[in-house]
Design an enzyme around this catalytic site. Structure first.
Site, PDB file in Angstrom:
ATOM      1  CE  LYS A 212      14.026  47.710  49.158  1.00 38.61           C
ATOM      2  NZ  LYS A 212      12.588  47.818  48.852  1.00 38.61           N
TER       3      LYS A 212
HETATM    4  C1  LIG Z   1      14.738  52.688  52.562  1.00 38.82           C
HETATM    5  C2  LIG Z   1      13.828  51.577  52.968  1.00 38.82           C
HETATM    6  N1  LIG Z   1      13.770  51.203  54.251  1.00 38.82           N
HETATM    7  C3  LIG Z   1      12.971  50.186  54.643  1.00 38.82           C
HETATM    8  C4  LIG Z   1      12.179  49.510  53.745  1.00 38.82           C
HETATM    9  C5  LIG Z   1      11.271  48.436  54.222  1.00 38.82           C
HETATM   10  O1  LIG Z   1      11.558  47.188  53.660  1.00 38.82           O
HETATM   11  P1  LIG Z   1      10.424  46.072  53.558  1.00 38.82           P
HETATM   12  O2  LIG Z   1       9.562  46.375  52.380  1.00 38.82           O
HETATM   13  O3  LIG Z   1      11.202  44.814  53.361  1.00 38.82           O
HETATM   14  O4  LIG Z   1       9.680  46.079  54.847  1.00 38.82           O
HETATM   15  C6  LIG Z   1      12.207  49.867  52.397  1.00 38.82           C
HETATM   16  C7  LIG Z   1      11.361  49.185  51.402  1.00 38.82           C
HETATM   17  O5  LIG Z   1      11.166  49.606  50.307  1.00 38.82           O
HETATM   18  C8  LIG Z   1      13.051  50.938  51.997  1.00 38.82           C
HETATM   19  O6  LIG Z   1      13.103  51.332  50.723  1.00 38.82           O
END
Ligand SMILES: Cc1ncc(COP(=O)(O)O)c(C=O)c1O
Length: 401
Positions: free
Chosen positions: A186
């Site tokens: 990110k």
């Molecule tokens: C749109 C979206 N929501 C939620 C997540 C979940 O994040 P995490 O990987 O930190 O659990 C991601 C991860 O890529 C995402 O792109």
């Protein structure tokens, strides 16, 4: 996009602070930590970066979406309207709480089409979850109007849009609750981490307690803390928060680099008459984490995607053929492949996916290419990348026709 590309002395200093005092947990151990509260500090920095009254850090973006839904009281049998194009975490979080994900078509913003949202509302609908995909956003005024009219909660998954704004407000801060991911890829990263942001104190306290087994976090004796309701362990560690603390301070610089690189690529691709770009709603400013464009049809998009790979242009995604971001490849969801028994309520709630088609989403995702904008490119590298992209895409347009 990924902040990890530019790790340096600032990240190292914050992590070393934690290692030097030895308290890796964000709660308790007050006497040992010599004033080091990295998670708390990061929450304060995020409050100002995201212009939000309350911020709760969590262990991941998935945990953040789950905690946001839980804080909003969403559970068994409740319907949550979400887009057909997102990361699988969206439906995982909804299902985890026993609620039903209702997937609807996207439009050329690459997220919820307000018209399809309105049609999907039933007496069971409790929330609308807009996913601010690939650095941009949905039509937030229209979605807010729908929520106001039908008394629904608006949840913003802004995991992929850190730093984007709508009518001057940071994405994530517009809905009732906003969610962020600080995973490794990110715009700013903690390694793993996430956050829920909200102006609603009640939601904040619930997200806070829920992410730590229900601990109410009063006083300085964890064993004596009360638990008003059940929770889980979705805590972030001090080590992860320390990385994020260094990164959030660099966010304005990261966004400026993203914008510069994005602009060079977009200008180059604008020369190709058959390309159109994703619609950014009026008043919206992208985070410039991705450059998204449409080609005339699926066949050309597939060919362009192949050509880009062959030309060594990495980080360009054709999500139509990707297993993780688009409904088309989510057979494990459609068939509820689960390690454990699933409730009858979810089974019947999700049946619609056996027959529902997503032609409108196919129309956009089939033709879309989404290119990651990196922070570490030199200007020369961006320019030669732009040339390679124009060539690969032009070749696809010529060969197919
Ligand atoms: C749109 C979206 N929501 C939620 C997540 C979940 O994040 P995490 O990987 O930190 O659990 C991601 C991860 O890529 C995402 O792109």
């Amino acid at each position: 996009m990924p902040g990890f590309e530019l790790f340096g002395s600032a990240e190292r200093k914050e992590v070393n602070d934690v290692l030097d005092n030895g308290v890796l947990m964000r709660y308790g151990f007050d006497g040992m930590r010599n004033g080091h509260w990295k998670a708390k500090e990061l929450e304060t920095e995020l409050q100002s970066a995201f212009q939000s009254k309350h911020v709760q850090l969590l262990s991941s973006g998935t945990a953040a979406v789950t905690a946001a839904l839980a804080a909003a009281g969403i559970g068994a049998g409740d319907e949550v309207i979400m887009p057909s194009f997102t990361f699988v975490a969206s439906f995982e979080s909804i299902l985890m709480l026993g609620a039903i994900p209702i997937m609807v078509d996207i439009d050329d913003t690459l997220t919820l089409d307000p018209k399809t949202v309105e049609k999907a509302i039933t007496s069971k609908t409790k929330a609308i979850m807009v996913v601010q995909m690939c650095g941009s956003m949905g039509d937030m005024d229209a979605l807010q109007r729908i929520c106001d009219e039908h008394k629904l909660i608006l949840i913003e998954d802004a995991c992929q849009a850190i730093g984007g704004t709508y009518k001057g407000k940071p994405l994530g801060s517009i809905g009732d609750l906003g969610c962020f991911s600080f995973d490794f890829v990110k715009t700013i990263t903690c390694g793993e981490g996430g956050a829920v942001i909200t102006d609603n104190k009640d939601y904040y306290i619930k997200a806070d307690n829920y992410s730590d087994h229900g601990h109410d976090h009063f006083g300085n004796d964890r064993g004596a803390e009360a638990h008003a309701f059940m929770g889980y362990n979705f805590r972030i560690s001090e080590l992860h928060a320390a990385v994020g603390l260094a990164q959030v301070r660099r966010l304005p610089d990261f966004l400026a680099i993203q914008k510069k690189n994005f602009t060079i690529l977009r200008e180059a691709l604008s020369e190709i008459p058959d390309i159109t770009f994703r619609t950014v709603p009026e008043g919206g400013v992208e985070s410039y984490a991705f450059l998204n464009f449409f080609l005339p049809d699926l066949e050309i998009a597939r060919k362009a995607s192949k050509n880009l790979k062959e030309a060594g242009v990495d980080g360009c995604f054709h999500y139509y053929d990707n297993n993780w971001h688009y409904i088309r490849k989510w057979d494990h969801l459609k068939n509820l492949k689960s390690l454990y028994p699933i409730s009858e309520e979810i089974k019947s709630g999700i049946k619609y996916l056996q027959t529902k088609t997503f032609e409108q989403s196919d129309h956009f995702i089939g033709r879309n290419i989404s290119c990651l904008i990196k922070l570490s490119w030199t200007e020369e590298e961006v320019k030669s990348r732009a040339e390679a992209m124009v060539q690969a895409i032009s070749l696809a347009l010529k060969l197919v026709r």
